[in-house]
Enzyme design. Structure first.
Site, short mmCIF file in Angstrom:
data_model
loop_
_atom_site.label_atom_id
_atom_site.label_comp_id
_atom_site.label_asym_id
_atom_site.label_seq_id
_atom_site.Cartn_x
_atom_site.Cartn_y
_atom_site.Cartn_z
N GLY A 96 0.83 -1.20 0.00
CA GLY A 96 0.00 0.00 0.00
C GLY A 96 0.86 1.25 0.00
O GLY A 96 2.07 1.19 0.27
N CYS A 102 5.45 -5.99 1.39
CA CYS A 102 5.79 -4.56 1.28
C CYS A 102 5.24 -3.80 2.49
O CYS A 102 5.77 -3.92 3.59
CB CYS A 102 5.27 -4.01 -0.04
N TYR A 103 4.16 -3.04 2.34
CA TYR A 103 3.55 -2.36 3.49
C TYR A 103 3.18 -3.38 4.57
O TYR A 103 3.30 -3.10 5.77
CB TYR A 103 2.30 -1.60 3.03
N HIS A 123 7.79 -7.70 -3.89
CA HIS A 123 6.48 -8.20 -4.32
C HIS A 123 6.63 -9.55 -5.01
O HIS A 123 6.97 -9.62 -6.20
CB HIS A 123 5.82 -7.20 -5.27
N GLU A 162 4.31 -11.48 -5.95
CA GLU A 162 3.20 -11.71 -6.88
C GLU A 162 3.47 -11.16 -8.28
O GLU A 162 2.76 -11.50 -9.24
CB GLU A 162 1.91 -11.10 -6.32
N GLY A 222 -22.75 -13.14 -26.49
CA GLY A 222 -21.76 -13.75 -27.36
C GLY A 222 -20.38 -13.78 -26.73
O GLY A 222 -19.49 -14.46 -27.21
N VAL A 254 -17.60 -14.47 -23.54
CA VAL A 254 -17.34 -15.69 -22.78
C VAL A 254 -18.10 -15.71 -21.45
O VAL A 254 -18.61 -16.76 -21.03
CB VAL A 254 -15.82 -15.88 -22.55
N ASP A 255 -18.22 -14.56 -20.78
CA ASP A 255 -18.85 -14.54 -19.45
C ASP A 255 -20.31 -14.98 -19.52
O ASP A 255 -20.74 -15.88 -18.80
CB ASP A 255 -18.75 -13.15 -18.82
N SER A 256 -21.09 -14.32 -20.38
CA SER A 256 -22.52 -14.63 -20.45
C SER A 256 -22.75 -16.02 -21.03
O SER A 256 -23.70 -16.71 -20.66
CB SER A 256 -23.26 -13.57 -21.28
N LYS A 298 -11.22 -13.63 -14.95
CA LYS A 298 -11.50 -13.98 -16.34
C LYS A 298 -10.88 -15.31 -16.74
O LYS A 298 -11.52 -16.14 -17.40
CB LYS A 298 -10.97 -12.87 -17.26
#
Length: 520
Positions: free
Chosen positions: A62, A89-90, A176, A178, A231, A233-235, A376
């Site tokens: 942060g 970090c923080y 970090h 990540e 159309g 990918v999510d829906s 996603k």
């Protein structure tokens, strides 16, 4: 998630977000190891954390200093929890500060790549190299460890790069892990998750589907559900998941506004109806959409017209379907985080996310959001598990207004047809050359500029086509894709020779920023 926490969520990791730009990345890196992770406000109480039955807590980075008045509030009882805690970090500075160590601002920090020397290879650095490249981004530093703690690694600048208490139930890194620039970041996180925390890798697409099928059935019971399909990918994954859970109780609706890619509406319906047996209906509303867009050139006006008409069309179709109790939509975890659900003071104004272009506020449906815990890439994995075709799963992001924002200027059926043909050729060649999945988003833009050309022995005066391809991880920033020259040549030649109305192709090499991904 409310009260519907399940077995899949227990044994996960709670991440307290102190404002780092990398917090979502921490969550994703953990989930890549098939361990559930959840981002919560830094003010979340120890009691609320433990109700989730996590195996560990991570304190994010942060922008604050631990000793300043404006530092984020937190429940100090979190530090007494009988589960491992990792600070990043923080988070490292917060652990040191809370346990009686010293944190100071030196006036200059460490930013970017740094080399660290590993002092102790136990715990966090098990099987790590003696020295390792990491990514630093901090101004303050720990100048004195808490009593009983030890330095695990130090940077070439003499800064404490990692530390732990005596039994390694409290560990922290100043860098970090990540971020991909930290070469052995995955190893460090795996050591924390599996060596220190003893997590079980149960967060998988198959387990997620099994759980969601049960939850959907519990929520819906004998009610009817409407799914708006775009159309994307999510829906599409939502429609397939709802069908698997409750079959004919679900009706999927795809509104064709006439601005989708070539054959896109038909391909989506075929994949869901014929491929999976989903109860889906396509409504051709193109006539009314295009009539309202006639002679409208301003992109914002285009977006508003399309968004409003989606509301009217969807509302009308829903009304004709009788008693619909639920609406299913493809809200994802980043949408939930952006909406301020997980954060406190840093929360943005809540914004709506849905796949049908904006739904009326007075629609009296109860929402079903089975993907609201997923990123996603996890949605794509669920789609594969549900046997959706790869062409739908790996589809690039596509704007709700569709080709309306890729046809600069006036929208006519002729101009739509020209762009659809050119865009199809572009996509086909990217697939042929094995480049499609290397690209975050690729598309063609029809530009209202006519240029002189020669075709055969005749002079032509036809449209200019722009093509764009970018790489990105989240769409917030993007770099232009270094398209091979042979591929560009093939794209240009095939479009100019095949699509009547285009005689010149240009390639957009603008990154974001300063440009945007879409042109409008």
């Amino acid at each position: 998630m409310g009260d519907r926490l399940s077995q899949l969520h227990t044994g996960g990791v709670v991440i307290l977000d102190f404002g780092s730009q990398y917090t979502q990345l921490i969550a994703r890196r953990i989930r890549e190891q098939h361990v559930f992770s959840e981002i919560l406000s830094p003010e979340t109480t120890a009691d609320k954390i433990m109700k989730r039955n996590p195996k560990a807590v991570i304190l994010s980075g942060g922008p604050s200093s631990v000793f300043e008045d404006l530092a984020p509030n937190y429940d100090s009882k979190v530090f007494d929890l009988d589960i491992p805690i990792m600070g990043i970090c923080y988070g490292l500075q917060l652990l040191a500060h809370h346990h009686g160590g010293s944190v100071e601002s030196t006036g200059h920090g460490e930013y970017g790549f740094a080399e660290i020397e590993i002092d102790i290879h136990d715990g966090l650095f098990n099987k790590a190299s003696n020295s390792s490249q990491v990514w630093m981004s901090h101004m303050d530093r720990v100048t004195q460890l808490p009593e009983g703690w030890q330095t695990l690694a130090h940077s070439s600048n003499g800064v404490i790069a990692a530390m732990a208490n005596s039994d390694h139930t409290r560990v922290a890194t100043q860098f970090h892990p990540e971020v991909v620039h930290t070469n052995e970041g995955d190893l460090f996180l795996k050591n924390f998750l599996f060596n220190i925390t003893k997590c079980d890798p149960t967060w998988t697409a198959g387990n997620f589907i099994e759980e969601q099928v049960t939850l959907i059935r519990e929520q819906v019971r004998d009610g009817k559900v409407l799914v708006g399909v775009s159309g994307g990918v999510d829906s599409t994954v939502v429609a397939a998941l709802m069908h698997k859970a409750i079959g004919e109780q679900t009706t999927a609706v795809l509104i064709d506004h006439g601005l989708m890619r070539k054959n896109e509406a038909k391909n989506c319906v075929n994949a869901l109806k014929n491929g999976l047996g989903v109860n889906i209906h396509c409504f051709d509303e193109s006539e009314i959409f295009l009539s309202k867009l006639a002679h409208v050139n301003d992109p914002e006006k285009k977006r508003k017209i399309i968004g409003n008409q989606f509301i009217y069309s969807f509302d009308g179709i829903a009304g004709e379907m009788g008693d619909i109790d639920f609406l299913a939509q493809g809200t994802l975890y980043p949408d939930v985080i952006e909406s301020g659900v997980s954060k406190s003071k840093s929360a943005h104004v809540i914004k709506s996310h849905h796949n049908v272009g904006g739904l009326p506020e007075d629609m009296r449906f109860e929402l079903v959001e089975p993907l609201r815990e997923l990123f996603k890439d996890e949605v794509r994995n669920v789609g594969r598990e549900l046997s959706l075709p790869e062409s739908l799963i790996e589809r690039h992001p596509f704007p709700g207004p569709g080709l309306a924002v890729r046809i600069i200027g006036d929208i006519t059926r002729e101009r739509i047809s020209i762009l659809q043909e050119a865009d199809q050729i572009y996509m086909d060649i990217l697939h042929e050359d094995g480049l499609y999945n290397d690209i975050w988003q690729a598309f063609a833009v029809l530009i209202p500029v006519q240029t002189v050309g020669v075709m055969g022995d005749q002079r032509t005066y036809e449209n200019l086509l722009g093509i764009r391809a970018v790489t990105s991880t989240d769409g917030m920033t993007a770099d232009w894709f270094r398209m091979p020259a042979d591929t560009l040549t093939k794209i240009s030649n095939r479009i100019v020779n095949s699509v009547k109305g285009i005689n010149r192709v240009v390639y957009d090499i603008t990154s974001k920023p300063p440009g945007t991904i879409e042109w409008e």
